[in-house]
Design a protein around this motif. Sequence first.
Motif, PDB file in Angstrom:
ATOM      1  N   PRO A  92      52.159  30.510  52.258  1.00 15.28           N
ATOM      2  CA  PRO A  92      52.098  29.946  50.898  1.00 15.28           C
ATOM      3  C   PRO A  92      52.379  31.005  49.837  1.00 15.28           C
ATOM      4  O   PRO A  92      51.881  32.131  49.915  1.00 15.28           O
ATOM      5  N   ARG A  93      53.174  30.640  48.869  1.00 15.69           N
ATOM      6  CA  ARG A  93      53.539  31.565  47.804  1.00 15.69           C
ATOM      7  C   ARG A  93      52.272  32.038  47.096  1.00 15.69           C
ATOM      8  O   ARG A  93      51.477  31.232  46.620  1.00 15.69           O
ATOM      9  N   SER A  94      52.091  33.370  47.023  1.00 15.62           N
ATOM     10  CA  SER A  94      50.825  33.930  46.553  1.00 15.62           C
ATOM     11  C   SER A  94      51.073  35.139  45.669  1.00 15.62           C
ATOM     12  O   SER A  94      51.870  36.019  46.002  1.00 15.62           O
ATOM     13  N   ALA A  95      50.346  35.200  44.555  1.00 18.19           N
ATOM     14  CA  ALA A  95      50.413  36.367  43.679  1.00 18.19           C
ATOM     15  C   ALA A  95      49.482  37.476  44.154  1.00 18.19           C
ATOM     16  O   ALA A  95      49.710  38.654  43.870  1.00 18.19           O
ATOM     17  N   LYS A  96      48.443  37.091  44.891  1.00 20.58           N
ATOM     18  CA  LYS A  96      47.461  38.061  45.382  1.00 20.58           C
ATOM     19  C   LYS A  96      47.066  37.620  46.784  1.00 20.58           C
ATOM     20  O   LYS A  96      46.440  36.574  46.965  1.00 20.58           O
ATOM     21  N   VAL A  97      47.428  38.416  47.794  1.00 16.38           N
ATOM     22  CA  VAL A  97      47.313  37.933  49.164  1.00 16.38           C
ATOM     23  C   VAL A  97      46.999  39.077  50.111  1.00 16.38           C
ATOM     24  O   VAL A  97      47.358  40.238  49.861  1.00 16.38           O
ATOM     25  N   SER A  98      46.330  38.741  51.201  1.00 13.30           N
ATOM     26  CA  SER A  98      46.108  39.660  52.316  1.00 13.30           C
ATOM     27  C   SER A  98      46.887  39.148  53.518  1.00 13.30           C
ATOM     28  O   SER A  98      46.804  37.968  53.868  1.00 13.30           O
ATOM     29  N   VAL A  99      47.653  40.043  54.144  1.00 13.88           N
ATOM     30  CA  VAL A  99      48.403  39.722  55.356  1.00 13.88           C
ATOM     31  C   VAL A  99      47.942  40.680  56.451  1.00 13.88           C
ATOM     32  O   VAL A  99      48.004  41.903  56.273  1.00 13.88           O
ATOM     33  N   VAL A 100      47.469  40.129  57.561  1.00 12.82           N
ATOM     34  CA  VAL A 100      46.912  40.936  58.650  1.00 12.82           C
ATOM     35  C   VAL A 100      47.678  40.629  59.931  1.00 12.82           C
ATOM     36  O   VAL A 100      47.906  39.456  60.259  1.00 12.82           O
ATOM     37  N   LEU A 101      48.075  41.674  60.661  1.00 13.04           N
ATOM     38  CA  LEU A 101      48.691  41.461  61.963  1.00 13.04           C
ATOM     39  C   LEU A 101      48.168  42.474  62.965  1.00 13.04           C
ATOM     40  O   LEU A 101      47.861  43.619  62.605  1.00 13.04           O
ATOM     41  N   GLU A 102      48.056  42.023  64.203  1.00 14.00           N
ATOM     42  CA  GLU A 102      47.690  42.901  65.312  1.00 14.00           C
ATOM     43  C   GLU A 102      48.976  43.304  66.018  1.00 14.00           C
ATOM     44  O   GLU A 102      49.757  42.445  66.432  1.00 14.00           O
ATOM     45  N   ILE A 103      49.165  44.611  66.177  1.00 11.70           N
ATOM     46  CA  ILE A 103      50.439  45.121  66.668  1.00 11.70           C
ATOM     47  C   ILE A 103      50.213  46.202  67.708  1.00 11.70           C
ATOM     48  O   ILE A 103      49.245  46.972  67.630  1.00 11.70           O
ATOM     49  N   MET A 104      51.107  46.256  68.695  1.00  5.31           N
ATOM     50  CA  MET A 104      51.090  47.303  69.714  1.00  5.31           C
ATOM     51  C   MET A 104      52.499  47.857  69.865  1.00  5.31           C
ATOM     52  O   MET A 104      53.467  47.092  69.937  1.00  5.31           O
ATOM     53  N   ALA A 105      52.604  49.182  69.910  1.00  2.30           N
ATOM     54  CA  ALA A 105      53.904  49.816  70.114  1.00  2.30           C
ATOM     55  C   ALA A 105      53.699  51.217  70.639  1.00  2.30           C
ATOM     56  O   ALA A 105      52.715  51.890  70.307  1.00  2.30           O
ATOM     57  N   ALA A 106      54.625  51.658  71.480  1.00  4.40           N
ATOM     58  CA  ALA A 106      54.655  53.062  71.871  1.00  4.40           C
ATOM     59  C   ALA A 106      55.240  53.872  70.723  1.00  4.40           C
ATOM     60  O   ALA A 106      55.625  53.329  69.685  1.00  4.40           O
ATOM     61  N   ARG A 107      55.310  55.183  70.906  1.00  3.88           N
ATOM     62  CA  ARG A 107      55.892  56.013  69.855  1.00  3.88           C
ATOM     63  C   ARG A 107      57.411  55.990  69.964  1.00  3.88           C
ATOM     64  O   ARG A 107      57.980  56.291  71.011  1.00  3.88           O
ATOM     65  N   TYR A 108      58.066  55.634  68.862  1.00  3.63           N
ATOM     66  CA  TYR A 108      59.521  55.665  68.768  1.00  3.63           C
ATOM     67  C   TYR A 108      59.902  56.431  67.512  1.00  3.63           C
ATOM     68  O   TYR A 108      59.197  56.387  66.502  1.00  3.63           O
ATOM     69  N   GLU A 109      61.032  57.116  67.576  1.00  7.50           N
ATOM     70  CA  GLU A 109      61.477  57.875  66.404  1.00  7.50           C
ATOM     71  C   GLU A 109      62.023  56.947  65.322  1.00  7.50           C
ATOM     72  O   GLU A 109      61.864  57.203  64.134  1.00  7.50           O
ATOM     73  N   LYS A 110      62.668  55.862  65.740  1.00  6.24           N
ATOM     74  CA  LYS A 110      63.172  54.904  64.758  1.00  6.24           C
ATOM     75  C   LYS A 110      62.049  53.983  64.299  1.00  6.24           C
ATOM     76  O   LYS A 110      61.078  53.756  65.018  1.00  6.24           O
ATOM     77  N   ASP A 111      62.220  53.436  63.096  1.00 10.01           N
ATOM     78  CA  ASP A 111      61.150  52.670  62.466  1.00 10.01           C
ATOM     79  C   ASP A 111      61.244  51.176  62.750  1.00 10.01           C
ATOM     80  O   ASP A 111      62.342  50.607  62.828  1.00 10.01           O
ATOM     81  N   LEU A 112      60.083  50.561  62.857  1.00 12.00           N
ATOM     82  CA  LEU A 112      59.929  49.127  62.661  1.00 12.00           C
ATOM     83  C   LEU A 112      59.531  48.935  61.207  1.00 12.00           C
ATOM     84  O   LEU A 112      58.564  49.544  60.738  1.00 12.00           O
ATOM     85  N   GLU A 113      60.277  48.113  60.479  1.00 13.66           N
ATOM     86  CA  GLU A 113      59.960  47.873  59.073  1.00 13.66           C
ATOM     87  C   GLU A 113      59.205  46.555  58.931  1.00 13.66           C
ATOM     88  O   GLU A 113      59.573  45.547  59.538  1.00 13.66           O
ATOM     89  N   ILE A 114      58.157  46.589  58.125  1.00  8.24           N
ATOM     90  CA  ILE A 114      57.308  45.428  57.883  1.00  8.24           C
ATOM     91  C   ILE A 114      57.259  45.219  56.376  1.00  8.24           C
ATOM     92  O   ILE A 114      56.826  46.110  55.635  1.00  8.24           O
ATOM     93  N   GLU A 115      57.718  44.056  55.932  1.00  8.93           N
ATOM     94  CA  GLU A 115      57.831  43.803  54.499  1.00  8.93           C
ATOM     95  C   GLU A 115      57.103  42.533  54.097  1.00  8.93           C
ATOM     96  O   GLU A 115      56.998  41.581  54.881  1.00  8.93           O
ATOM     97  N   LEU A 116      56.655  42.518  52.858  1.00  5.69           N
ATOM     98  CA  LEU A 116      56.299  41.289  52.162  1.00  5.69           C
ATOM     99  C   LEU A 116      57.350  41.082  51.088  1.00  5.69           C
ATOM    100  O   LEU A 116      57.644  42.001  50.312  1.00  5.69           O
ATOM    101  N   ALA A 117      57.925  39.882  51.052  1.00  5.07           N
ATOM    102  CA  ALA A 117      59.035  39.615  50.134  1.00  5.07           C
ATOM    103  C   ALA A 117      58.788  38.323  49.375  1.00  5.07           C
ATOM    104  O   ALA A 117      58.003  37.462  49.797  1.00  5.07           O
ATOM    105  N   ASP A 118      59.497  38.183  48.260  1.00  2.00           N
ATOM    106  CA  ASP A 118      59.339  36.975  47.455  1.00  2.00           C
ATOM    107  C   ASP A 118      60.294  35.885  47.935  1.00  2.00           C
ATOM    108  O   ASP A 118      60.985  36.034  48.948  1.00  2.00           O
ATOM    109  N   LYS A 119      60.373  34.787  47.192  1.00  2.00           N
ATOM    110  CA  LYS A 119      61.134  33.612  47.619  1.00  2.00           C
ATOM    111  C   LYS A 119      62.638  33.851  47.650  1.00  2.00           C
ATOM    112  O   LYS A 119      63.380  33.073  48.259  1.00  2.00           O
ATOM    113  N   THR A 120      63.115  34.913  46.993  1.00  3.62           N
ATOM    114  CA  THR A 120      64.541  35.239  47.030  1.00  3.62           C
ATOM    115  C   THR A 120      64.843  36.373  47.997  1.00  3.62           C
ATOM    116  O   THR A 120      65.979  36.830  48.074  1.00  3.62           O
ATOM    117  N   GLY A 121      63.822  36.848  48.718  1.00  3.12           N
ATOM    118  CA  GLY A 121      64.017  37.920  49.678  1.00  3.12           C
ATOM    119  C   GLY A 121      63.824  39.313  49.127  1.00  3.12           C
ATOM    120  O   GLY A 121      64.008  40.296  49.853  1.00  3.12           O
TER     121      GLY A 121
END
Length: 620
Positions: A472-501
């Motif tokens: 839901p479109r939110s001006a003030k929000v908490s987003v929580v995720l449980e994640i597992m990954a080994a160590r990699y030199e390249k990045d996984l990017e995690i973003e919060l974006a608006d309705k236009t991206g």
Amino acid sequence: MANHIHRPPYYAGTEFADLSKHDGGLLHAVGASNYQVLRANRSRPEEADGFGNTYNHAPMLTYWRGCFYLEYLSNPVSEHTGAGQSFIVKSKDGMTWDKPRVSFPVIRVPAGEYQCADGTTVEVPEGTFAFMHQRMGFYHTKDDRLIVSGFYGHAPHHDICPWRNYGIGRVVREVFEDGAMGPVYFIRYLDYSGWTEDKLPFPYYKHAADKSFVAACEELLADRFVTEQWTEEHGPADTAIGLKIPKKEDGEGGTAPNTPFESASSFCWYHIDENTVAALWKQGKVGISRDGGVNWDIRYEPTFATSGAKSWGQKTEDGRFAICYDNSLSSEHRYPLVVVTSDDGIEFNDMACVFGELPPRRYEGIYKDFGPQYIRGICEGHKEYPAGAMWICHSINKEDIGVSRIPLPVRRSVDEHIHDTFEGCEDGYVKDWNIYSTKWSPVTLEKVNGETCLKIADQDPCDYARAMRIFPRSAKVSVVLEIMAARYEKDLEIELADKTGVPVCRVSLGGGWLKARYGSNTEKCCKVEPEPVWHTLEIRADCANNVYTVLWDSKVAKRYGFGRPVHKANDVERLILRTKPRRCLPNFEIYPDTPDMKNADEPETQRIYLIRSVSTKSLD
């Protein structure tokens, strides 16, 4: 029914794509997911089609006896050139596809002179290869047999289309449930282009020993809506096929003649009721018939801002109607792929992005336009359809082949905050997630210690994997995720974006660090252990005050104060996980004549990320 039923289909909305953004800056269809069928590979053909062809295009899709079937045409390098052939691919679920198999093989055109009915003499030199060009792929008979079709032609130059005087004819063969195929036959050959039975590389269908197959071909030939798809290739001299829709050079009232770069072709139709039929062609041409296809009102519809990339329309399982097309007036820039919907099959609205990615074109080739294109779906009138979603197919940059699954009803937003685990996804589809999954960057579901997790992997040197969850479109929000990954030199990017991206918050995981972007800078927040164990990442965004907070395993890793998000926005609605940085190239300023990419055929070391749960809540 509303008065506008007396006009052809049109788009009544006011939203249009911004081609400076690969998804057009549009709202997305919730849960619309994209799966790669074929990743072209020139130097490692065993990873692709077995031949190494890098021009792959014009896919056709059907669903028969519980499986998807997709046919596409293929040339070694470029359009309208080379030793062309067609392939067929099968899938149980639309996500994982078998290896392509040749449906119509490479043939040579017998050298010599061909006397055409219009007085033209076509001279074919020794060593000339034919290639495929098909506007129609599959036909289901009334007794539930499956016929696959293609069209052979040739041309002395890539600017000349392989039909009319350069056409050979249309071929068919039966597809069996075990994956085998029957013999190839010509169902129509172009006698007015100088072809006779003795010159054909395959027999005429009437000579088939299986008389039930002959009857199936006769049934196909009698279906005027199906054979209307052939008229562009067969030309006006073939009076036994098609609906006899009038052809005109300019103005309204008909489709354009069959000339190179014609202004209308690629017929698609859907029934609104028993007598009312809507039709779509290339270049924004639309039509309506109120007497079952005998008489037509055909016109150019400027509200359908599209070009030569084909459009697809159909009645959907929920009783509504949908049209998919590339919302671009540039035929060289065929993106983004969108869907618009309608209650009555005439007035369409609520544009939503279905395929908002534009991966780099890896291989040079003539007329290899950018983007997902030549959109086709599953034709009406079949016994069975995949439940719960609309499926379409397309080529990407005319080198890779993909399908898109659009859940029904089509939605552009969600109303309730999310609490996702992945236990309820027994069918393999990740409910309400917008997935971009390729052969070398797959997004799948996997059991880990008895728990179903979202698995995001990447070994593609040119493309990435992406999983997006709309909340839901939110001006003030908490987003929580449980994640597992080994160590990699390249990045996984995690973003919060608006309705236009537009990205508002960006956190990345790589090189042993959790990092956060603020303004134009990226800062290391905290070290991450190299062992793959479960971690909890929380992002708290306060758009009004330009603040976001990053918590790692419930501890504040970094808080950025006034003026420090990536971009200013009024609210956010998307969680995006992506295995490489977001891309802005190619774009509409770049013409599609780019050279081969280096090292495109070799996979990288695979990275794997697991997501166990995702939740959001309002902080207002």
